[in-house]
Design a protein around this motif. Structure first.
Motif, mmCIF file in Angstrom:
data_model
loop_
_atom_site.group_PDB
_atom_site.id
_atom_site.type_symbol
_atom_site.label_atom_id
_atom_site.label_comp_id
_atom_site.label_asym_id
_atom_site.label_seq_id
_atom_site.Cartn_x
_atom_site.Cartn_y
_atom_site.Cartn_z
ATOM 1 N N MET A 198 -36.418 -17.556 15.372
ATOM 2 C CA MET A 198 -36.171 -16.200 14.883
ATOM 3 C C MET A 198 -37.133 -15.244 15.580
ATOM 4 S SD MET A 198 -35.820 -16.977 10.803
ATOM 5 C CE MET A 198 -35.690 -15.224 10.446
ATOM 6 N N LYS A 199 -36.603 -14.134 16.066
ATOM 7 C CA LYS A 199 -37.423 -13.119 16.731
ATOM 8 C C LYS A 199 -36.991 -11.744 16.234
ATOM 9 C CE LYS A 199 -37.774 -15.720 21.116
ATOM 10 N NZ LYS A 199 -36.693 -16.726 20.937
ATOM 11 N N ASN A 200 -37.968 -10.889 15.934
ATOM 12 C CA ASN A 200 -37.656 -9.505 15.586
ATOM 13 C C ASN A 200 -38.167 -8.576 16.689
ATOM 14 O OD1 ASN A 200 -40.431 -9.376 15.220
ATOM 15 N ND2 ASN A 200 -40.321 -9.346 12.985
ATOM 16 N N ILE A 201 -38.087 -7.278 16.463
ATOM 17 C CA ILE A 201 -38.474 -6.317 17.490
ATOM 18 C C ILE A 201 -39.956 -6.461 17.844
ATOM 19 C CG2 ILE A 201 -38.867 -4.543 15.730
ATOM 20 C CD1 ILE A 201 -37.769 -4.008 19.396
ATOM 21 N N LEU A 202 -40.799 -6.827 16.849
ATOM 22 C CA LEU A 202 -42.227 -7.005 17.118
ATOM 23 C C LEU A 202 -42.467 -8.196 18.036
ATOM 24 C CD1 LEU A 202 -43.712 -6.366 13.551
ATOM 25 C CD2 LEU A 202 -43.638 -4.794 15.484
ATOM 26 N N THR A 203 -41.675 -9.264 17.847
ATOM 27 C CA THR A 203 -41.818 -10.446 18.694
ATOM 28 C C THR A 203 -41.495 -10.115 20.144
ATOM 29 O OG1 THR A 203 -41.030 -11.731 16.795
ATOM 30 C CG2 THR A 203 -41.219 -12.882 18.899
ATOM 31 N N TRP A 204 -40.369 -9.469 20.359
ATOM 32 C CA TRP A 204 -39.968 -9.108 21.722
ATOM 33 C C TRP A 204 -40.967 -8.146 22.352
ATOM 34 C CZ3 TRP A 204 -36.115 -11.508 24.278
ATOM 35 C CH2 TRP A 204 -35.164 -12.209 23.537
#
Length: 389
Positions: A198-204
């Protein structure tokens, strides 16, 4: 409920005298003061009332007070309360103090070291039922990232792997990506990033920022394409890292295409940081006149940082004529601001004199130095630090 309205209702209840507030009421009110940047004194008054009515012993109230003081930068008062709680401290209490240290902007390195030292103390209290959780790890990893402590960060990662399944925890995974990137271990950051389910905008954004920090411009553009496949749209912070990466990798055309497509393609309005990245991009490429025209024609008021970036580019490329023009803009901004910032003024004078020196204009350099003496401006001494492992 907005913080101001919560405080007003509480004050009205106290003034009326017909309401009796319990411990949970005080927890909510102190929490509201913690969320409001302007409620430091109100929070202190509520804390005094807590002590008067005998709720100072309550662990939840005390933990909330620690969070309140930490949120307002008063780590001294927060630590005093933390130490006074003694054996009554819970994991939440430790987390409040550690996160309070990690949230400080001024003296961030000092407080990051304090957070790590406190974390070690928390581990020693494990036999008393106090154990770090995911909230603790997020704060500790941010402290490691802030001071570039790869050794401690790796040890924390090892402990996390024993208690958390990282690929399914987006917050822990994002913090690990950020920590490894800032500590110079890009390979480990990519391994963690690729493992995450799982990745959100903060991860990217963290991964893009890490690649940008290490000059991996082409990889950044590849990550952007992969990000779009997942239907996650980049935000303003993401674009700052994207443009920064293009500038440091010499991808001038790619950076300009990204900048001019921000609004039409991604719905992001460029801010002063984005304009600064383009000035840096053009300046590094030696396109100084284009960068100067870009600054003059931009819809926002250019700030000192933007002009300094262009002045540094003039020095690198030996363009004293353009450098003189930019330097005078900077000094004029200092005069118009009406504030006395000795350090900034010193930096601007020194930068202008360095431009003259790089092209052998010694008389102009001497004139700048004389102006510094007349205005009692002294150069700030530089310093560096070395981490011993």
């Amino acid at each position: 409920m907005p913080c101001g309205e919560a405080l007003r209702l509480f004050a009205d209840g106290i003034a009326g005298g017909d309401l009796v507030f319990d411990r949970l009421s005080y927890v909510y009110v102190i929490g509201a003061c913690a969320r409001s940047r302007t409620a430091l004194w109100e929070g202190k008054e509520v804390h005094c009332r807590v002590l008067k009515i005998g709720l100072g012993y309550d662990v939840v109230v005390g933990t909330t007070c620690i969070h309140f003081y930490g949120s307002h930068g008063d780590c001294g008062s927060a630590r005093k309360m933390f130490d006074e709680m003694g054996d009554r401290r819970t994991s939440a209490t430790w987390n409040a103090m550690i996160s309070g240290y990690c949230s400080q902007k001024k003296g961030s390195e000092y407080f990051a070291h304090a957070a790590l030292k406190l974390f070690c103390g928390m581990l020693r209290c494990g036999n008393n039922g106090v154990n770090p959780n995911d909230t603790t790890m997020v704060s500790v990893l941010s402290a490691c990232a802030r001071i570039g402590d790869l050794v401690t960060g790796s040890c924390v990662h090892g402990r996390i792997e024993k208690i958390v399944y990282v690929p399914h925890d987006v917050y822990i995974g994002t913090c690990l990506v950020d920590m490894y990137s800032k500590c110079g271990c890009l390979k480990s950051a990519l391994v963690v990033f690729n493992r995450m389910k799982m990745k959100n905008i903060l991860t990217w954004t963290s991964m893009i920022s890490g690649l940008a920090l290490h000059g991996q411009g082409k990889s950044v553009l590849n990550i952007l394409e992969a990000m779009q496949v997942t239907n996650i749209r980049p935000n303003a912070v993401t674009f700052t890292s994207l443009l920064f990466a293009c500038g440091h990798a010499g991808l001038v055309n790619e950076g300009l295409v990204l900048f001019y497509s921000m609004g039409s393609r991604f719905g992001v309005t460029p801010n002063i940081q984005h304009y600064g990245c383009i000035v840096d991009l053009l300046g590094r490429a030696g396109r100084l006149q284009e960068a100067y025209n870009f600054v003059i024609e931009m819809p926002l008021q250019p700030d000192k940082i933007l002009w300094r970036s262009l002045l540094a580019a003039c020095k690198i490329h030996g363009n004293s004529t353009m450098g003189e023009k930019v330097g005078k803009h900077l000094l004029q901004l200092q005069e118009e601001s009406g504030t006395v910032d000795t350090v900034s003024r010193c930096e601007d004078f020194i930068a202008l004199s360095n431009v003259y020196a790089s092209t052998g204009r010694w008389k102009d350099l001497e004139m700048v130095r004389e102006k510094m003496k007349d205005k009692c401006i002294q150069a700030e001494p530089g310093y560096s630090s070395v981490q011993l492992v």
